[in-house]
Design a protein around this motif. Structure first.
Motif, PDB file in Angstrom:
ATOM      1  N   SER A 202       0.892  -1.224  -0.027  1.00  0.00           N
ATOM      2  CA  SER A 202       0.072  -0.082  -0.151  1.00  0.00           C
ATOM      3  C   SER A 202       0.912   1.306   0.025  1.00  0.00           C
ATOM      4  CB  SER A 202      -1.042   0.032   1.219  1.00  0.00           C
ATOM      5  OG  SER A 202      -0.276  -0.079   2.460  1.00  0.00           O
ATOM      6  N   GLY A 203       2.089   1.045   0.283  1.00  0.00           N
ATOM      7  CA  GLY A 203       2.986   2.250   0.330  1.00  0.00           C
ATOM      8  C   GLY A 203       4.450   1.795   0.638  1.00  0.00           C
ATOM      9  N   THR A 204       5.472   2.770   0.769  1.00  0.00           N
ATOM     10  CA  THR A 204       6.739   2.864   0.870  1.00  0.00           C
ATOM     11  C   THR A 204       6.951   2.980   2.401  1.00  0.00           C
ATOM     12  OG1 THR A 204       7.469   4.820  -0.024  1.00  0.00           O
ATOM     13  CG2 THR A 204       7.705   2.793  -1.276  1.00  0.00           C
ATOM     14  N   VAL A 205       8.216   2.376   2.864  1.00  0.00           N
ATOM     15  CA  VAL A 205       8.655   2.540   4.218  1.00  0.00           C
ATOM     16  C   VAL A 205       9.978   2.802   4.490  1.00  0.00           C
ATOM     17  CG1 VAL A 205       8.725   1.716   6.637  1.00  0.00           C
ATOM     18  CG2 VAL A 205       6.591   1.334   4.908  1.00  0.00           C
ATOM     19  N   ALA A 206      10.443   3.800   5.186  1.00  0.00           N
ATOM     20  CA  ALA A 206      12.032   4.049   5.444  1.00  0.00           C
ATOM     21  C   ALA A 206      12.195   3.520   6.916  1.00  0.00           C
ATOM     22  CB  ALA A 206      12.473   5.386   5.631  1.00  0.00           C
ATOM     23  N   VAL A 207      13.219   2.555   7.107  1.00  0.00           N
ATOM     24  CA  VAL A 207      13.660   1.866   8.324  1.00  0.00           C
ATOM     25  C   VAL A 207      15.017   2.261   8.563  1.00  0.00           C
ATOM     26  CG1 VAL A 207      13.755  -0.364   9.332  1.00  0.00           C
ATOM     27  CG2 VAL A 207      11.860  -0.099   7.418  1.00  0.00           C
ATOM     28  N   ARG A 208      14.986   2.642   9.947  1.00  0.00           N
ATOM     29  CA  ARG A 208      16.355   2.933  10.274  1.00  0.00           C
ATOM     30  C   ARG A 208      16.806   2.053  11.489  1.00  0.00           C
ATOM     31  NH1 ARG A 208      16.600   9.654  11.401  1.00  0.00           N
ATOM     32  NH2 ARG A 208      15.762   9.949   9.270  1.00  0.00           N
ATOM     33  N   PHE A 209      18.126   1.941  11.750  1.00  0.00           N
ATOM     34  CA  PHE A 209      18.668   1.063  12.760  1.00  0.00           C
ATOM     35  C   PHE A 209      19.360   2.060  13.788  1.00  0.00           C
ATOM     36  CE2 PHE A 209      21.774  -1.984  14.738  1.00  0.00           C
ATOM     37  CZ  PHE A 209      21.071  -2.710  15.236  1.00  0.00           C
ATOM     38  N   GLU A 210      18.660   2.322  15.083  1.00  0.00           N
ATOM     39  CA  GLU A 210      19.539   3.019  15.946  1.00  0.00           C
ATOM     40  C   GLU A 210      19.410   2.601  17.396  1.00  0.00           C
ATOM     41  OE1 GLU A 210      18.955   7.466  13.763  1.00  0.00           O
ATOM     42  OE2 GLU A 210      17.047   6.462  14.969  1.00  0.00           O
TER      43      GLU A 210
ATOM     44  N   ARG B 290      10.553   2.480  11.965  1.00  0.00           N
ATOM     45  CA  ARG B 290      10.068   2.604  10.575  1.00  0.00           C
ATOM     46  C   ARG B 290       9.087   3.816  10.502  1.00  0.00           C
ATOM     47  NH1 ARG B 290       6.040  -1.874   9.197  1.00  0.00           N
ATOM     48  NH2 ARG B 290       4.858  -0.146   8.045  1.00  0.00           N
ATOM     49  N   GLN B 291       9.096   4.653   9.327  1.00  0.00           N
ATOM     50  CA  GLN B 291       8.327   5.769   9.008  1.00  0.00           C
ATOM     51  C   GLN B 291       7.739   5.556   7.737  1.00  0.00           C
ATOM     52  OE1 GLN B 291      10.559   9.409   9.169  1.00  0.00           O
ATOM     53  NE2 GLN B 291       8.804  10.632   8.686  1.00  0.00           N
ATOM     54  N   ALA B 292       6.458   5.904   7.698  1.00  0.00           N
ATOM     55  CA  ALA B 292       5.999   5.948   6.306  1.00  0.00           C
ATOM     56  C   ALA B 292       6.222   6.982   5.406  1.00  0.00           C
ATOM     57  CB  ALA B 292       4.426   5.975   6.318  1.00  0.00           C
ATOM     58  N   LEU B 293       6.459   6.589   4.225  1.00  0.00           N
ATOM     59  CA  LEU B 293       7.030   7.555   3.098  1.00  0.00           C
ATOM     60  C   LEU B 293       6.101   7.984   2.267  1.00  0.00           C
ATOM     61  CD1 LEU B 293      10.475   5.916   2.207  1.00  0.00           C
ATOM     62  CD2 LEU B 293      10.160   7.999   3.706  1.00  0.00           C
ATOM     63  N   PRO B 294       5.997   9.225   1.708  1.00  0.00           N
ATOM     64  CA  PRO B 294       4.786   9.622   0.844  1.00  0.00           C
ATOM     65  C   PRO B 294       4.832   9.335  -0.821  1.00  0.00           C
ATOM     66  CG  PRO B 294       6.497  11.329   1.072  1.00  0.00           C
ATOM     67  CD  PRO B 294       6.703  10.227   1.907  1.00  0.00           C
ATOM     68  N   TYR B 295       5.385   7.896  -0.979  1.00  0.00           N
ATOM     69  CA  TYR B 295       5.662   7.370  -2.320  1.00  0.00           C
ATOM     70  C   TYR B 295       4.700   6.108  -2.488  1.00  0.00           C
ATOM     71  CZ  TYR B 295       9.515  10.545  -1.594  1.00  0.00           C
ATOM     72  OH  TYR B 295      10.334  11.498  -1.107  1.00  0.00           O
ATOM     73  N   PRO B 296       4.308   5.894  -3.533  1.00  0.00           N
ATOM     74  CA  PRO B 296       3.765   4.722  -4.039  1.00  0.00           C
ATOM     75  C   PRO B 296       4.799   3.446  -4.017  1.00  0.00           C
ATOM     76  CG  PRO B 296       3.602   5.845  -6.021  1.00  0.00           C
ATOM     77  CD  PRO B 296       4.157   6.638  -4.745  1.00  0.00           C
ATOM     78  N   ALA B 297       4.262   2.300  -3.621  1.00  0.00           N
ATOM     79  CA  ALA B 297       5.074   1.211  -3.964  1.00  0.00           C
ATOM     80  C   ALA B 297       5.135   0.491  -5.431  1.00  0.00           C
ATOM     81  CB  ALA B 297       4.835   0.011  -3.019  1.00  0.00           C
ATOM     82  N   THR B 298       5.714   1.721  -6.329  1.00  0.00           N
ATOM     83  CA  THR B 298       5.842   1.284  -7.649  1.00  0.00           C
ATOM     84  C   THR B 298       7.330   1.725  -8.011  1.00  0.00           C
ATOM     85  OG1 THR B 298       5.334   3.674  -8.059  1.00  0.00           O
ATOM     86  CG2 THR B 298       3.584   2.180  -8.134  1.00  0.00           C
TER      87      THR B 298
END
Length: 256
Positions: free
Chosen positions: A222-230, A236-244
């Protein structure tokens, strides 16, 4: 056997055709863990390619039933070495990834290797052969899709991320490579980076304003996600881009 037509690999460490030669390829990021001016004591890899196409592992997750039975690497000392897998295993992968994982100036090769009965594992090879590997998933026709590698938590050691069973478990696993061994350091369910039959892997690693992140899709695409390791944890944070393909390209280029 007829060679397959070239296919586009995911933006992992590099973007190249499936099985193509990776000449002096490094991680997609100019990450701070890459050595500069390190003594060239160890023999490293400068390029790698898969060979010996085979249909002995009839999974077909990447769009056809053809996988690879060998890995050929060229070292920085001019040696050309061919590693042949036993009949029970194949390289079930797009292309080998060449990167200096420990900052010693000598690069290694990261691959996906699958066993007839035990499924996939992420493995690291060097001029001496297999250096380290994750455990096999545990049963046949179970695969993993690499995301990328970087020192995500800036502690001096590289982590490698992949999606464990991107069509089933949809879980991001993060492994630290240190002292020539792989240790799992974190896991996050609910994300993926591959659909059955696609001849590419979506997402990758990005560096936006100094923040190293893995870009993947929501489990339901349904969308893209940015994942950090800290701090030893994945967030995780939802991104404003479609999963295309276009959406992933924008996410990886840090497009506002």
């Amino acid at each position: 056997m007829t060679l397959r037509a070239p296919r586009l690999a995911a933006r992992l460490w590099v973007r190249r055709a499936r099985g193509a030669l990776l000449a002096r390829a490094l991680v997609a990021l100019a990450a701070p863990w890459l050595a500069s001016g390190a003594a060239q004591a160890a023999e490293g890899v400068v390029s790698a390619e898969y060979g010996d196409e085979t249909t002995r592992y009839a999974h077909g997750v990447l769009g056809d039933a053809i996988e690879y039975g060998s890995l050929t690497i060229v070292t920085d000392r001019g040696r050309r070495l061919r590693i042949v897998l036993p009949e029970h295993s194949v390289f079930e992968d797009l292309a080998p990834r060449v990167a200096d994982l420990d900052g010693d100036g000598a690069a290694e090769v990261v691959v996906v290797e699958s066993h007839r009965d035990l499924g996939g594992q992420l493995a690291i090879y060097g001029p001496e052969g297999k250096i380290a590997a994750t455990p096999h998933i545990g049963r046949t026709n179970r695969w993993l899709a690499p995301i990328g590698a970087a020192d995500f938590d800036r502690d001096g050691a590289v982590e490698i991320g992949y999606i464990d069973r991107p069509h089933l478990a949809k879980t991001l696993l993060l492994w630290r490579y240190e002292d020539r061994a792989l240790t799992q350091v974190a896991a996050m369910p609910g994300v993926t980076n591959h659909r059955i039959g696609e001849d590419f892997i979506s997402g990758g690693v990005r560096d936006c304003a100094g923040a190293l992140e893995m870009v993947v899709a929501e489990a339901n695409w349904s969308g893209t996600v940015a994942v950090r390791f800290e701090g030893g944890r994945l967030s995780r944070q939802a991104l404003p881009y479609p999963a295309t393909p276009a959406g992933f390209a924008d996410a990886l280029s840090c497009t506002p």
